[in-house]
Design a protein around this motif. Structure first.
Motif, PDB file in Angstrom:
ATOM      1  N   TYR A  48     -25.561   5.424  14.057  1.00  0.00           N
ATOM      2  CA  TYR A  48     -25.557   4.108  14.704  1.00  0.00           C
ATOM      3  C   TYR A  48     -26.309   3.132  13.804  1.00  0.00           C
ATOM      4  O   TYR A  48     -27.537   3.178  13.747  1.00  0.00           O
ATOM      5  CB  TYR A  48     -26.289   4.153  16.045  1.00  0.00           C
ATOM      6  N   ALA A  49     -25.604   2.261  13.098  1.00  0.00           N
ATOM      7  CA  ALA A  49     -26.271   1.218  12.315  1.00  0.00           C
ATOM      8  C   ALA A  49     -26.416  -0.021  13.193  1.00  0.00           C
ATOM      9  O   ALA A  49     -25.789  -0.109  14.255  1.00  0.00           O
ATOM     10  CB  ALA A  49     -25.476   0.915  11.063  1.00  0.00           C
ATOM     11  N   SER A  50     -27.259  -0.966  12.771  1.00  0.00           N
ATOM     12  CA  SER A  50     -27.558  -2.176  13.552  1.00  0.00           C
ATOM     13  C   SER A  50     -27.946  -1.816  14.987  1.00  0.00           C
ATOM     14  O   SER A  50     -27.513  -2.454  15.940  1.00  0.00           O
ATOM     15  CB  SER A  50     -26.361  -3.132  13.577  1.00  0.00           C
TER      16      SER A  50
ATOM     17  N   ASP B 156     -23.968  -7.517  22.408  1.00  0.00           N
ATOM     18  CA  ASP B 156     -24.736  -6.278  22.248  1.00  0.00           C
ATOM     19  C   ASP B 156     -24.235  -5.237  23.247  1.00  0.00           C
ATOM     20  O   ASP B 156     -23.729  -5.582  24.323  1.00  0.00           O
ATOM     21  CB  ASP B 156     -26.231  -6.529  22.512  1.00  0.00           C
ATOM     22  N   GLU B 157     -24.430  -3.983  22.889  1.00  0.00           N
ATOM     23  CA  GLU B 157     -23.907  -2.917  23.737  1.00  0.00           C
ATOM     24  C   GLU B 157     -25.012  -1.871  23.901  1.00  0.00           C
ATOM     25  O   GLU B 157     -25.743  -1.579  22.952  1.00  0.00           O
ATOM     26  CB  GLU B 157     -22.708  -2.309  23.005  1.00  0.00           C
TER      27      GLU B 157
ATOM     28  N   ARG C 264     -27.017  -1.437  20.592  1.00  0.00           N
ATOM     29  CA  ARG C 264     -26.206  -1.669  19.390  1.00  0.00           C
ATOM     30  C   ARG C 264     -26.012  -3.169  19.267  1.00  0.00           C
ATOM     31  O   ARG C 264     -25.306  -3.786  20.058  1.00  0.00           O
ATOM     32  CB  ARG C 264     -24.843  -0.979  19.507  1.00  0.00           C
ATOM     33  N   LYS C 265     -26.678  -3.746  18.268  1.00  0.00           N
ATOM     34  CA  LYS C 265     -26.620  -5.200  18.113  1.00  0.00           C
ATOM     35  C   LYS C 265     -25.231  -5.615  17.659  1.00  0.00           C
ATOM     36  O   LYS C 265     -24.603  -4.935  16.845  1.00  0.00           O
ATOM     37  CB  LYS C 265     -27.662  -5.657  17.088  1.00  0.00           C
ATOM     38  N   THR C 266     -24.813  -6.738  18.165  1.00  0.00           N
ATOM     39  CA  THR C 266     -23.456  -7.163  17.819  1.00  0.00           C
ATOM     40  C   THR C 266     -23.357  -7.541  16.343  1.00  0.00           C
ATOM     41  O   THR C 266     -24.260  -8.165  15.802  1.00  0.00           O
ATOM     42  CB  THR C 266     -23.000  -8.342  18.696  1.00  0.00           C
TER      43      THR C 266
END
Lengths: 296, 659
Positions: B211-213, B316-317, B232-234
């Motif tokens: 998972y990056a960002s 974002d998620e 998880r940043k957009t």
């Protein structure tokens, strides 16, 4: 009124820097700062006293603080950074009760040590502020390019002086900008000029003050502006000696910042004593006029 | 009840200032004590055997060992009494080393205090009950937080060991600080050439989910069963669709975006892939400089993207991952040198940080590997390196040595000469710290073969003069002041804890020091463990470290996870709260105060009662002091056990204690 302060002119204010004292009093009057001379003030001991004995040195300044406490004032102010250092150091050291007791044994009575101690520059910058001064400017210094030089002790040591940035102070820069002057980025703002070594080690002052003049020339300043009587003297009175020592051709007027504020506020020679300066100020004002002409 | 007391000499550590024979003799007189003796090293094999023999010979029901801190040897002695057939909780420890002998020199007073502590331990022991841990299943997945070289190493080692790995990286690519370096000391290996293959392995390993960002929002649970919420940043790009072709970067009109990867040397585009070897090689949009996102028009990337991957509406998620262990490898950040007014406080364009210089040296950097001054693009002639900027300086709150700056400065001086043979480098240093393998030889090479001039002293001031800079400092070996006219000044900025390190520590419930570096469980013997079971450390998040040390710790942390997961079940700690259902009035105060959410309300024959969820309770004891009825008790630390200790202490002769 913008406050009433006990005023400590310092010994040089009566002699070598009489123009600093006179212009300080004149602009304070104009800006609504009431100055009450500390009754029967005595010498702060300057550099020699604290090299000999801290208690005696502090007692000299503590006596002046004691004298000022009899007045109904908002604080003690002085134009001279050296006097300021001695006053502030004495006040700082006297926060230690044992030290204070030792000092008080040498005085006529107990010191309350409650009055804030500031430079005139700090009051002008923080209490009056550049914006309020700008409003009073009648003869702006537009075109005059200045190298602001604070000297090494106006802001240091920072824990005691507690004013402006100790590596890159800006108070005088902002005041001069408020007068319409063009303030050069002068990197040696807080560099030592050689101070009182002018007597014992003239070569050192030639080197240190010479470097300041070189750099002021490099940043295309028309004049230097300072807040310290000793700095002013080394740069102005000794400029000819520096020139002959370094085969240089400096002709750099060195103003007290109070003289330039006074000039911009439209005050006359009787308040500013510009003719006391060794390098004639006309050198700078001519360059200022040239800039104005080429701009118009 | 028959209690045995063993008073340890710990060589002279305890016996030097405590009369251990007297302590043992006094212990013999205490209630329930059937046997007492002193022993040279209770923790040694003969020491433990002595305890086991005494248990068998005297038929002891419990044992007190008066020695060091329980953090040191409580597990050792618990195992010993278990070997003799007792329950491991029928054991108490009196700390007469850290709490007595090491802190006082008065033998008489020390001996009295040691006797007090032994009598308290014996009194508590006489009220101890056998406790049995329960077993629970563990989730054999591991989360690695941080995708720098330490995290990469830990992830690969765990994945190669057969574990499922979740690697979480805050920025849009893994690689960390190492990916920004040009070369590495002392071998002058190309940094991206040795790191690149490992990064590719991460992306291709079937056991690794990257998972990056992504950042950690919260962590709940306990060793073997953690639940981690991730944000998880957009990126405003659908990474499933993005092929990393880079067409968007060519066409993006917002070309003045701060280039974080290049440390602000040069600029990048609003939509960008940080560097050619990025993993994942996916584009992200910097929302602050994207014209579409700030002003509502543009959208060039959307039109140009061959796979229609741009998603301006993306948000974002949150993702939830369940793992059994966590390795923290969040690295470090650089000291903000603008606090040094004497170096210009950030006002001088050609006074740059060592990491910025690294980007100037790098062939993939903004200058293509040509050393050029940021101000005018000229090649510098004189380059001054200043070490210890934000290291070993109490005045800026950084008293510690960052450890690797001496080495990278020597490396940069060598590389400078390689790039610009006519240049002259100067290094201002305090001491040269080069204790690694081949390290000191390397710094000597910088001086002797590459003619770098090393000046021992600090720099007092940098100021511009013409288009150069005057660097003024002290040469403390010559006892003189020096001034060097420099074209470029490189500040060897020290390491500090990564931004947000304390906040992450609080989520993970691990400790950190006053500088924000994470605390290991033991500075020598448990360097990659934390005091929270199942959470391990790797790399510079624990303290400044160079690449070999970080990689070593990455592997060490992986080994710890693999050994933890070598079992299918773990034992839970029975020292948790227990509700006496008859006394509980169902007021619910314990539910409110429990910081872990470990207490639930249940219906017991129509009445509300508290119930402790065993796997969540951490045994902190807050509920026991909250309960108005004394109905909830922390096992092994019940009110009665603690009161027994207090009574034992207060029954000592008043004269003896207060004379």
């Amino acid at each position: 009124m913008s406050g009433t302060y006990a005023y400590y002119p310092g010994c040089s204010g009566l002699g070598t820097s009489v123009e600093y004292d006179l212009s300080t009093r004149a602009i304070c009057r104009e800006l609504g700062i009431e100055l009450v001379d500390i009754p029967d003030w005595s010498c702060c001991g300057s550099t020699p006293a604290h090299t000999v004995d801290h208690t005696l040195s502090c007692a000299l300044s503590a006596r002046n603080i004691f004298q000022a406490e009899s007045l109904d004032v908002d604080g003690i102010i002085t134009p001279c950074p050296s006097c300021l250092t001695n006053l502030k150091t004495a006040s700082h050291r006297m926060q230690n009760d044992a030290f204070k007791a030792r000092v008080e044994r040498l005085l006529d009575g107990p010191v309350e040590n409650r009055l804030p101690i500031m430079s005139v520059l700090q009051v002008l910058f923080e209490t009056i502020g550049p914006a309020a001064i700008a409003e009073k400017v009648t003869e702006p210094l537009t075109g005059l390019r200045l190298a602001p030089y604070y000297g090494c002790i106006m802001n240091r040591p920072p824990e005691i002086m507690d004013f402006d940035d100790c590596e890159n102070p800006v108070a005088m820069d902002e005041l001069m900008t408020a007068l319409g002057a063009d303030v050069a980025p002068f990197p040696l703002k807080v560099e030592c000029c050689g101070a009182s070594f002018g007597v014992a080690r003239k070569d050192m002052v030639m080197k240190l003050s010479g470097r300041l003049l070189d750099l002021a020339e490099d940043v295309s300043a028309h004049a230097m502006v300072t807040a310290c009587p000793l700095c002013q003297m080394n740069l102005d009175l000794r400029q000819k000696q520096i020139n002959s020592a370094h085969k240089a051709k400096h002709r750099m007027p060195v103003f007290y910042y109070t003289q330039l504020i006074g000039k911009a506020l439209g005050m006359g020679e009787e308040s500013l004593m510009l003719d006391k300066l060794i390098v004639p100020p006309s050198v700078a004002f001519r360059k200022m006029d040239e800039v104005r002409r080429s701009a118009s | 009840m028959k209690i045995g007391v063993f008073v340890c000499h710990c060589g002279s550590n305890i016996a030097g200032t405590v009369d251990v024979a007297t302590v043992a003799a006094e212990a013999q007189k205490m209630p329930d004590v059937a046997f007492a003796s002193d022993t040279m090293y209770a923790c040694s094999e003969p020491g433990q055997e002595g305890i086991i023999e005494a248990i068998k010979e005297h038929g002891l029901d419990g044992v007190v060992v008066a020695s060091c801190t329980p953090r040191m040897h409580e597990p050792t002695f618990r195992k010993a009494v278990e070997r003799a057939g007792l329950n491991r909780y029928m054991f108490e420890m009196a700390n007469i080393r850290e709490h007595v002998s090491w802190i006082g020199k008065d033998t008489e007073a020390n001996t009295r205090k040691a006797i007090d502590l032994v009598s308290m331990a014996a009194a508590k022991l006489s009220r101890n009950k056998s406790l049995t841990p329960k077993k629970f299943d563990i989730n054999k997945r591991v989360m690695i937080i941080g995708g720098g070289v330490a995290g990469i190493q830990a992830a690969l080692d765990c994945a190669d060991g057969g574990l499922e790995v979740v690697l979480v990286e805050k920025t849009s690519s893994i690689g960390g600080k190492m990916s920004k370096l040009d070369k590495t000391f002392p071998t002058i290996d190309c940094s991206s050439c040795i790191l690149g293959p490992k990064m590719v392995d991460i992306s291709q390993h079937p056991n690794i989910t990257l998972y990056a960002s992504t950042e950690v929002i919260g962590v709940t649970g306990y060793v073997g069963n953690f639940t981690v919420d991730l944000n998880r940043k957009t990126s405003y790009v659908d990474w499933e669709a993005c092929t990393g072709c880079g067409l968007c970067m060519e066409k993006c009109p917002s070309k003045k975006t701060h280039d974080t990867f290049n440390e602000g040397v040069g600029t990048t585009t609003a939509i960008n892939i940080p560097f050619p070897q990025a993993i994942p090689k996916k584009a992200s949009i910097n929302a602050d400089s994207c014209i579409k996102l700030t002003k509502g028009k543009c959208g060039v990337c959307e039109k140009i993207c061959p796979t229609q991957a741009i998603r301006f509406e993306q948000t974002d998620e949150t993702v939830v991952e369940s793992v059994g262990a966590v390795v923290v490898a969040t690295g470090y950040d650089l000291f903000d040198y603008t606090r040094y007014g004497e170096y210009g406080g950030g006002r001088y364009t050609d006074v740059i940080t060592s990491l910025q210089y690294e980007r100037l040296l790098s062939a993939s950097g903004p200058t293509g590997g040509h050393i050029k001054r940021p101000s005018d693009g000229k090649e510098p002639q004189n380059i001054v390196f200043i070490q210890c900027v934000g290291s070993r300086d109490k005045s800026v709150g950084r008293p510690y040595c960052s450890g690797f700056c001496c080495m990278y400065t020597a490396k940069q001086a060598i590389l400078t000469k390689d790039h610009l043979p006519e240049s002259q480098s100067y290094v201002f240093y305090m001491d040269i710290r080069a204790p690694g393998k081949q390290y000191d030889e390397f710094t000597r090479r910088a001086m002797e073969e590459y003619e770098t001039k090393y000046v021992r002293g600090r720099v007092s001031m940098i100021y511009p003069k013409g288009d150069r800079y005057v660097v003024r400092g002290a040469d403390t070996l010559m006892g003189s002041a020096v001034e060097i006219e420099a074209d470029l000044v490189v500040l060897a900025v020290g390491a500090e804890a990564a931004q947000g390190a304390p906040q992450l520590a609080e989520k993970l419930r691990i400790s950190y020091d006053s500088f924000g570096f994470y605390m290991e469980s033991h500075p020598k013997l448990r360097p990659v463990e934390t005091n929270t079971a199942g959470v391990y450390l790797a790399g510079a998040c624990q303290g400044p470290k160079d690449i070999p040390s970080s990689v070593g710790q990455g592997s060490a942390a992986a080994a710890k996870v693999l050994s933890l997961f070598s079992k299918d079940q773990l034992e839970s700690d029975p020292q948790i709260s227990e509700v006496d259902i008859k006394r509980c009035i169902g007021c619910g105060k314990c539910i409110e105060t429990c910081p872990f959410g470990a207490i639930e309300e249940i219906d017991f024959r129509g009445q509300p009662k508290a119930n402790v969820i065993e796997t969540i309770c951490q045994g902190c004891g807050i509920c026991t002091s909250t309960c108005p009825q004394g109905a909830i008790q922390l096992q092994h630390f019940t009110d009665n056990q603690i009161l027994a200790e207090v009574n034992a202490l207060c029954q000592q002769s008043m004269q003896q204690n207060y004379e």
